[in-house]
Scaffold this active site. Structure first.
Site, PDB file in Angstrom:
ATOM      1  N   ASP A 187      -1.800   1.040  -2.509  1.00  0.00           N
ATOM      2  CA  ASP A 187      -0.720   1.122  -3.484  1.00  0.00           C
ATOM      3  C   ASP A 187      -0.174   2.545  -3.550  1.00  0.00           C
ATOM      4  OD1 ASP A 187       1.039   0.174  -5.472  1.00  0.00           O
ATOM      5  OD2 ASP A 187      -0.529  -0.977  -6.448  1.00  0.00           O
TER       6      ASP A 187
ATOM      7  N   GLY B 155       4.501   1.305  -6.707  1.00  0.00           N
ATOM      8  CA  GLY B 155       3.847   1.923  -7.861  1.00  0.00           C
ATOM      9  C   GLY B 155       4.695   3.005  -8.491  1.00  0.00           C
TER      10      GLY B 155
ATOM     11  N   ASP C 153       7.520  -4.497  -8.127  1.00  0.00           N
ATOM     12  CA  ASP C 153       6.754  -5.670  -8.543  1.00  0.00           C
ATOM     13  C   ASP C 153       7.640  -6.772  -9.111  1.00  0.00           C
ATOM     14  OD1 ASP C 153       4.559  -4.135  -7.900  1.00  0.00           O
ATOM     15  OD2 ASP C 153       3.891  -3.842  -9.964  1.00  0.00           O
TER      16      ASP C 153
END
Length: 148
Positions: free
Chosen positions: A38, A78, A108
């Site tokens: 990530d 992220g 996301d």
């Protein structure tokens, strides 16, 4: 298995920054087949492309040195805005299959708006994918409250 290119994961657990070789060897010894790295708590922030490609590349190289075939997936989302276009992971020569087996192309998916956005970003990137390398629009919604 999940890790981060930063010092901490998005959940605040230890990341792999500076420990790529040790972590990759440990993952290989454990028999891990899939590693997702990530982009939270990185040293440079989520949008610093020269640094992020170099740091994700450090884990790619460490995994490759283990000799174990491990599917490597990078998540550049992220710390990004909810509607971030991360298509540069697919289109930049330092990204795509030169970097990993899968790469995020949007932030996301946390609701249907962000999921629709991810689908629209991914729709134009089919040419960047191929055998062994895949665009990842983050379309699994089951773990996001209110999204499923």
């Amino acid at each position: 298995l999940y890790t981060d290119r930063g010092a901490r994961t998005c959940a605040g657990r230890p990341g792999s920054f500076g420990a790529e070789a040790l972590d990759a060897q440990t993952f290989a010894e454990w028999g891990v087949d899939y590693v997702k790295e990530d982009n939270c708590f990185s040293t440079s922030g989520p949008g610093d492309q020269p640094v992020l490609f170099q740091q994700f590349g450090a884990m790619r190289d460490a995994l490759n040195r283990t000799g174990r075939p491990i599917f490597f997936s990078v998540c550049g989302g992220g710390g990004q805005r909810p509607l971030a276009n991360l298509s540069y992971y697919a289109t930049d020569p330092r990204g795509g299959p030169a970097l990993a087996n899968a790469w995020r192309v949007s932030s996301d998916c946390v609701n249907w708006i962000t999921c629709n956005y991810a689908a629209r970003v991914a729709a134009g990137l089919g040419g960047a994918a191929g055998p062994g390398g895949f665009n990842d629009p983050d379309m699994l919604l089951g773990s996001s409250p209110g999204a499923a």
